[in-house]
Scaffold this active site. Sequence first.
Site, PDB file in Angstrom:
ATOM      1  N   LYS A  62       0.827  -1.215   0.000  1.00 16.36           N
ATOM      2  CA  LYS A  62       0.000   0.000   0.000  1.00 16.36           C
ATOM      3  C   LYS A  62       0.863   1.268   0.000  1.00 16.36           C
ATOM      4  CE  LYS A  62      -4.006  -2.208   2.198  1.00 16.36           C
ATOM      5  NZ  LYS A  62      -5.021  -2.133   3.291  1.00 16.36           N
ATOM      6  N   HIS A 110      -2.193  -5.318   1.413  1.00 15.94           N
ATOM      7  CA  HIS A 110      -3.485  -5.993   1.205  1.00 15.94           C
ATOM      8  C   HIS A 110      -3.222  -7.433   0.814  1.00 15.94           C
ATOM      9  CE1 HIS A 110      -7.326  -7.145  -0.625  1.00 15.94           C
ATOM     10  NE2 HIS A 110      -6.605  -7.613  -1.629  1.00 15.94           N
ATOM     11  N   ASN A 164      -2.005   0.288   6.708  1.00 18.62           N
ATOM     12  CA  ASN A 164      -1.513  -0.992   7.240  1.00 18.62           C
ATOM     13  C   ASN A 164      -0.665  -1.792   6.250  1.00 18.62           C
ATOM     14  OD1 ASN A 164      -3.581  -1.770   5.613  1.00 18.62           O
ATOM     15  ND2 ASN A 164      -4.736  -2.882   7.169  1.00 18.62           N
ATOM     16  N   TYR A 169     -12.284  -1.719  -3.633  1.00 18.94           N
ATOM     17  CA  TYR A 169     -12.803  -1.879  -2.269  1.00 18.94           C
ATOM     18  C   TYR A 169     -14.329  -1.714  -2.216  1.00 18.94           C
ATOM     19  CZ  TYR A 169      -8.278  -2.330   0.106  1.00 18.94           C
ATOM     20  OH  TYR A 169      -7.055  -2.784   0.571  1.00 18.94           O
ATOM     21  N   GLU A 221      -9.144 -10.391  -8.213  1.00 17.95           N
ATOM     22  CA  GLU A 221      -8.190  -9.312  -7.935  1.00 17.95           C
ATOM     23  C   GLU A 221      -6.935  -9.441  -8.803  1.00 17.95           C
ATOM     24  OE1 GLU A 221      -7.639  -9.354  -3.678  1.00 17.95           O
ATOM     25  OE2 GLU A 221      -9.680  -8.639  -3.317  1.00 17.95           O
TER      26      GLU A 221
HETATM   27  P1  ATP Z   1      -7.200  -5.763   3.063  1.00 14.00           P
HETATM   28  O1  ATP Z   1      -8.539  -6.050   2.416  1.00 14.00           O
HETATM   29  O2  ATP Z   1      -6.615  -4.412   2.667  1.00 14.00           O
HETATM   30  O3  ATP Z   1      -6.238  -6.905   2.878  1.00 14.00           O
HETATM   31  P2  ATP Z   1      -8.216  -6.635   5.601  1.00 14.00           P
HETATM   32  O4  ATP Z   1      -8.849  -7.725   4.798  1.00 14.00           O
HETATM   33  O5  ATP Z   1      -7.319  -7.014   6.725  1.00 14.00           O
HETATM   34  O6  ATP Z   1      -7.395  -5.654   4.654  1.00 14.00           O
HETATM   35  P3  ATP Z   1     -10.729  -5.243   5.543  1.00 14.00           P
HETATM   36  O7  ATP Z   1     -11.752  -5.393   6.604  1.00 14.00           O
HETATM   37  O8  ATP Z   1     -10.936  -5.903   4.229  1.00 14.00           O
HETATM   38  O9  ATP Z   1      -9.321  -5.660   6.185  1.00 14.00           O
HETATM   39  O10 ATP Z   1     -10.520  -3.679   5.328  1.00 14.00           O
HETATM   40  C1  ATP Z   1      -9.900  -3.180   4.146  1.00 14.00           C
HETATM   41  C2  ATP Z   1      -8.956  -2.077   4.529  1.00 14.00           C
HETATM   42  O11 ATP Z   1      -9.729  -0.963   5.022  1.00 14.00           O
HETATM   43  C3  ATP Z   1      -7.997  -2.375   5.689  1.00 14.00           C
HETATM   44  O12 ATP Z   1      -6.855  -3.073   5.306  1.00 14.00           O
HETATM   45  C4  ATP Z   1      -7.662  -0.991   6.177  1.00 14.00           C
HETATM   46  O13 ATP Z   1      -6.727  -0.337   5.316  1.00 14.00           O
HETATM   47  C5  ATP Z   1      -9.017  -0.304   6.050  1.00 14.00           C
HETATM   48  N1  ATP Z   1      -9.803  -0.409   7.274  1.00 14.00           N
HETATM   49  C6  ATP Z   1     -10.499  -1.487   7.716  1.00 14.00           C
HETATM   50  N2  ATP Z   1     -11.134  -1.229   8.873  1.00 14.00           N
HETATM   51  C7  ATP Z   1     -10.837   0.057   9.174  1.00 14.00           C
HETATM   52  C8  ATP Z   1     -11.183   0.927  10.247  1.00 14.00           C
HETATM   53  N3  ATP Z   1     -11.989   0.538  11.245  1.00 14.00           N
HETATM   54  N4  ATP Z   1     -10.685   2.190  10.228  1.00 14.00           N
HETATM   55  C9  ATP Z   1      -9.893   2.619   9.222  1.00 14.00           C
HETATM   56  N5  ATP Z   1      -9.530   1.851   8.175  1.00 14.00           N
HETATM   57  C10 ATP Z   1      -9.989   0.587   8.153  1.00 14.00           C
HETATM   58 MG    MG Z   2      -9.986  -7.359   3.052  1.00 11.46          MG
END
Ligand code: ATP
Ligand code: MG
Length: 141
Positions: free
Chosen positions: A9, A115, A112, A49, A126
């Site tokens: 990211k 992804h 974070n 997303y 994807e």
């Molecule tokens: P990713 O899909 O990016 O691999 P993930 O599967 O661990 O991450 P998801 O629940 O799919 O988490 O959320 C997608 C992304 O949205 C997260 O990686 C993070 O960057 C962001 N995100 C998720 N929850 C929050 C939150 N509560 N506050 C801020 N950003 C969030």
């Molecule tokens: Mg995710």
Amino acid sequence: MSLTLAIIKPDAVASGSAGKIIAHLEEGGFEVHALRMTRLSLAQAREFYAAHSERPFYDSLVEFMTSGPVIPMVLEADDAVPALRGAIGATDPADAAEGTVRNLYAESKERNAIHASDSDENARAEIGFFFSTHERLGLSG
Ligand code: ATP
Ligand code: MG
């Protein structure tokens, strides 16, 4: 062996951690099958997303994901999808297990670092979002 998609990211690219993250994943048993650097448009980030479009963090997430270059890559491993989810750690780096990518390199729950696809079906979609068949020619999977 199977394939999954990772995206380094914008936070991790900007902080100069991309090479270390790729090395960490290679040392963890993932083989890089395709990789490039790109910058997502607003429309691409919204589409990528889309599953989160009703969530309160969606607009901020889209803004973050378009804030700078990202590095999508296709990775191969045994049970690649769960293996990569394990290697990156929990969404919030405060909860990410020691030695995971997010434990080592993530700044916050939003910023974070990486992804990873969360199912084989989403991994296929994807991978197709970022890479043409041509770019993956000669590769298994
Ligand atoms: P990713 O899909 O990016 O691999 P993930 O599967 O661990 O991450 P998801 O629940 O799919 O988490 O959320 C997608 C992304 O949205 C997260 O990686 C993070 O960057 C962001 N995100 C998720 N929850 C929050 C939150 N509560 N506050 C801020 N950003 C969030
Ligand atoms: Mg995710």
